[in-house]
Motif scaffolding. Structure first.
Motif, mmCIF file in Angstrom:
data_model
loop_
_atom_site.group_PDB
_atom_site.id
_atom_site.type_symbol
_atom_site.label_atom_id
_atom_site.label_comp_id
_atom_site.label_asym_id
_atom_site.label_seq_id
_atom_site.Cartn_x
_atom_site.Cartn_y
_atom_site.Cartn_z
ATOM 1 N N MET A 1 0.698 -1.117 0.009
ATOM 2 C CA MET A 1 -0.050 -0.163 -0.163
ATOM 3 C C MET A 1 0.932 1.223 -0.208
ATOM 4 O O MET A 1 1.638 1.568 0.920
ATOM 5 N N PRO A 2 0.823 2.038 -0.924
ATOM 6 C CA PRO A 2 1.673 3.391 -1.129
ATOM 7 C C PRO A 2 1.278 4.435 -0.002
ATOM 8 O O PRO A 2 -0.081 4.415 0.399
ATOM 9 N N LYS A 3 2.207 4.745 0.582
ATOM 10 C CA LYS A 3 1.880 5.616 1.538
ATOM 11 C C LYS A 3 1.846 7.301 1.050
ATOM 12 O O LYS A 3 2.496 7.553 0.032
ATOM 13 N N ASP A 4 0.887 8.151 1.580
ATOM 14 C CA ASP A 4 1.045 9.570 1.025
ATOM 15 C C ASP A 4 1.677 10.343 1.747
ATOM 16 O O ASP A 4 1.579 11.126 2.701
ATOM 17 N N SER A 5 3.114 10.043 1.438
ATOM 18 C CA SER A 5 4.119 10.840 1.832
ATOM 19 C C SER A 5 5.312 11.110 0.994
ATOM 20 O O SER A 5 5.173 10.297 0.012
ATOM 21 N N LEU A 6 6.235 11.946 1.210
ATOM 22 C CA LEU A 6 7.071 12.143 0.104
ATOM 23 C C LEU A 6 8.456 11.921 0.988
ATOM 24 O O LEU A 6 8.680 12.541 2.307
ATOM 25 N N SER A 7 9.392 11.127 0.602
ATOM 26 C CA SER A 7 10.653 11.078 1.287
ATOM 27 C C SER A 7 11.739 11.701 0.562
ATOM 28 O O SER A 7 11.731 12.003 -0.611
ATOM 29 N N ILE A 8 12.429 12.778 1.534
ATOM 30 C CA ILE A 8 13.439 13.511 0.831
ATOM 31 C C ILE A 8 14.688 13.248 1.497
ATOM 32 O O ILE A 8 14.901 13.505 2.680
ATOM 33 N N THR A 9 15.800 13.141 0.674
ATOM 34 C CA THR A 9 17.052 12.909 1.095
ATOM 35 C C THR A 9 17.606 14.284 1.061
ATOM 36 O O THR A 9 17.745 14.574 -0.287
ATOM 37 N N ASP A 10 18.300 14.799 1.875
ATOM 38 C CA ASP A 10 19.359 15.917 1.665
ATOM 39 C C ASP A 10 20.483 15.387 1.448
ATOM 40 O O ASP A 10 21.137 15.050 2.324
ATOM 41 N N ASN A 11 20.848 15.697 0.203
ATOM 42 C CA ASN A 11 22.524 15.210 -0.113
ATOM 43 C C ASN A 11 23.514 16.014 0.669
ATOM 44 O O ASN A 11 24.706 15.488 0.584
ATOM 45 N N ARG A 12 23.084 17.319 1.283
ATOM 46 C CA ARG A 12 24.279 17.973 1.707
ATOM 47 C C ARG A 12 24.713 17.221 3.286
ATOM 48 O O ARG A 12 25.583 17.311 3.719
ATOM 49 N N THR A 13 23.465 16.538 3.887
ATOM 50 C CA THR A 13 23.638 16.044 5.121
ATOM 51 C C THR A 13 23.711 14.632 5.172
ATOM 52 O O THR A 13 24.026 13.719 6.137
ATOM 53 N N GLY A 14 22.940 14.036 4.094
ATOM 54 C CA GLY A 14 22.790 12.509 4.115
ATOM 55 C C GLY A 14 21.297 12.188 4.651
ATOM 56 O O GLY A 14 21.002 11.017 4.910
ATOM 57 N N LYS A 15 20.736 13.331 5.351
ATOM 58 C CA LYS A 15 19.486 12.903 6.272
ATOM 59 C C LYS A 15 18.438 12.564 5.436
ATOM 60 O O LYS A 15 18.319 13.182 4.363
ATOM 61 N N THR A 16 17.544 11.831 5.696
ATOM 62 C CA THR A 16 16.262 11.609 4.929
ATOM 63 C C THR A 16 14.917 12.196 5.906
ATOM 64 O O THR A 16 14.859 11.672 7.213
ATOM 65 N N TYR A 17 14.024 12.751 5.247
ATOM 66 C CA TYR A 17 13.003 13.188 5.925
ATOM 67 C C TYR A 17 11.761 12.697 5.195
ATOM 68 O O TYR A 17 11.750 12.342 4.208
ATOM 69 N N GLU A 18 10.430 12.560 5.948
ATOM 70 C CA GLU A 18 9.115 12.094 5.385
ATOM 71 C C GLU A 18 8.277 13.161 5.764
ATOM 72 O O GLU A 18 7.995 13.491 6.745
ATOM 73 N N VAL A 19 7.795 13.735 4.604
ATOM 74 C CA VAL A 19 6.780 14.822 4.754
ATOM 75 C C VAL A 19 5.435 14.324 4.355
ATOM 76 O O VAL A 19 5.203 13.705 2.988
ATOM 77 N N PRO A 20 4.383 14.535 4.875
ATOM 78 C CA PRO A 20 2.867 14.005 4.346
ATOM 79 C C PRO A 20 2.350 14.854 3.281
ATOM 80 O O PRO A 20 2.934 15.861 2.761
ATOM 81 N N ILE A 21 1.957 14.045 2.234
ATOM 82 C CA ILE A 21 1.270 14.696 1.308
ATOM 83 C C ILE A 21 -0.544 14.596 1.193
ATOM 84 O O ILE A 21 -0.776 13.523 1.396
#
Ligand code: CMC
Length: 431
Positions: A1-21
């Motif tokens: 089941m796809p999630k209503d969110s967007l995963s963003i990887t910040d290449n400056r820090t290598g950190k990944t964030y998940e923000v809701p859509i």
């Protein structure tokens, strides 16, 4: 089941964030957490001219620009154009539902009570130069209304707000007519509440003082003007609606907010375009000159006024309705010779690669001016007519913004491109 969110990887820090859509959008504020360090303000979006930013949630007007769809409160514009009146549509746009017969009668009755303006408002209009543009006069006199009503700033009081709504809808046609009569050197005409909203406006414009007991509007022209007003009643988050919301968000009163919205409409890229279309058709002068003009447009010398739209990438549905309505008007007034040039311009442009590839179609302003001119309006009045009709939309957008708990004072961010700190240099030491 796809999630209503967007995963963003910040290449400056290598950190990944998940923000809701939600509703096909992410919240710009959810990006603020994306930082390179404690001193970093956090990620912003850069969107000059709001090309891809929703500034609000709105239930008023729906547009599908690719399909050429326009609906007010869910009702297709074609149905409203065929069956409704401007007053009924204004009620719908502002209140969210079509009125019952009793509500419509009451609405009409209450509005008619507000057609009249304070006698000394005429002095404002008198102060303008004889050749002042009527839009300049309208912007100023609508703003001036703010000084007449003590409750105008009581914007969170529903009773006071309803007063301002009725006053604005009732008085804008009177101010528009005053601007017209001033530019013609004619005495101002008092409103006639026995006529329809549009019929009364026509009377204030064209009643022959001293020669006519009562003005009887031509029913075909009255209906055509009413139709044009329906088509212009709202158009979601355009430049002037955005101005109305932005100024209103500081809790300024609705009169000065409408003045700001009208000022935004005045520009030639917005409501001023209908005036420019007529100037352009006159400049072209004949059907034979159309190909040469199109060539100059493609070379970037000028824009084809009345063509193109930020949202519509298809035929503007309003332009289609106006084009069809033009015939009934011309049956009464005689045809406008510029129509042939307009039709030829449209024919050539719609088969030309430049316009086809950019999805440039006639917009609402392309044909409206031809009708207005045939009715006897000078070109300088065209944008005033647009403003009169759009007042309903501005009010609806303003009220929705005020009642929206998520809204605050409109205050965008910037990317600062100026100097870093510099030491002040006394004037005698400057090179
Ligand atoms: N004539 C010639 N080329 C045009 C036109 C036009 N009317 N409109 C857009 N283009 C071209 C533009 O040069 C650009 O080409 P390129 O990609 O090669 O640089 C491309 O089409 C995209 O244009 P844009 O300026 O990025 O589009 P926009 O969404 O920023 O502008 C517009 C929308 C309505 C301001 C514009 O189409 C325009 O200036 N039209 C003429 C004025 C007009 O009729 N305005 C009334 C709008 S409808 C009523 C209202 O909202 O008030």
């Amino acid at each position: 089941m796809p999630k209503d969110s967007l995963s963003i990887t910040d290449n400056r820090t290598g950190k990944t964030y998940e923000v809701p859509i939600a509703d096909g959008t992410i919240r710009a504020m959810d990006l603020r957490q994306i930082k390179t360090g404690a001193d970093d303000f956090g990620l912003m979006t850069y969107d000059p001219a709001f090309m891809n930013t929703a500034s609000c949630r709105s239930a008023i007007t729906f547009i599908d620009g690719d399909k050429g769809i326009l609906r007010y409160r869910g009702y297709p514009i074609e149905e409203l154009a065929a069956h409704s009146t401007y007053l009924e549509t204004a009620y719908l746009v502002i209140n969210g539902e079509l009125p019952t017969k009793a509500q419509l009668d009451e609405w009409q009755f209450q509005l008619a009570d507000h057609y009249i303006v304070h006698e000394n408002l005429k002095k404002f209009v008198d102060g303008f130069h004889y050749n002042a543009h009527p839009m300049g006069m309208l912007v100023s006199t609508v703003g001036a209304l703010s000084t007449y009503y003590e409750d105008s700033k009581d914007i969170f009081n529903p009773v006071a707000r309803q007063h301002q709504i009725l006053r604005l809808l009732g008085k804008v046609p009177t101010l528009a007519a005053y601007a017209y009569r001033h530019s013609r050197g004619l005495p101002y005409e008092y409103p006639d509440p026995r006529l329809s909203y549009v019929g009364n406006f026509m009377a204030m414009l064209w009643k022959r003082t001293g020669a006519e007991e009562r003005y009887a509007p031509n029913p075909v022209l009255e209906r055509a003007l009413d139709l044009l007003f329906i088509l212009h009643a709202d158009h979601e988050q355009n430049c002037s609606a955005n101005a109305m919301r932005a100024v209103g968000s500081s809790h300024a009163d609705p009169y000065v907010s409408v003045a700001a919205a009208a000022a935004a409409l005045y520009g030639p890229l917005h409501g001023g375009a209908n005036e420019e279309v007529l100037k352009m058709l006159r400049e072209i002068g004949s059907k034979d000159a159309v190909p040469g003009y199109i060539k100059r447009v493609k070379q970037g010398e000028m824009r084809l006024m009345g063509f193109g739209h930020r949202v519509y990438k298809n035929y503007d549905p309003r332009a289609k309705i106006i084009r069809e309505a033009a015939h009934s008007v011309f049956n009464v007034t005689g045809t406008n010779p510029l129509l042939d040039i307009a039709l030829e311009l449209e024919r050539i442009a719609l088969s030309d690669e430049y316009f086809v590839s950019r999805k440039l179609y006639p917009n609402v302003d392309f044909y409206s001016g031809l009708i207005y001119e045939a009715m006897g309006f000078p070109t300088s009045m065209f944008t005033v007519l647009f403003a009169l009709a759009r007042t309903a939309g501005w009010i609806a957008q303003w009220q929705e913004m005020l009642l929206d708990k998520e809204q605050k004072i409109a205050r965008p961010r910037q990317i600062f491109t100026g100097h870093a700190t510099r030491a002040y240099v006394p004037v005698d030491k400057r090179k």
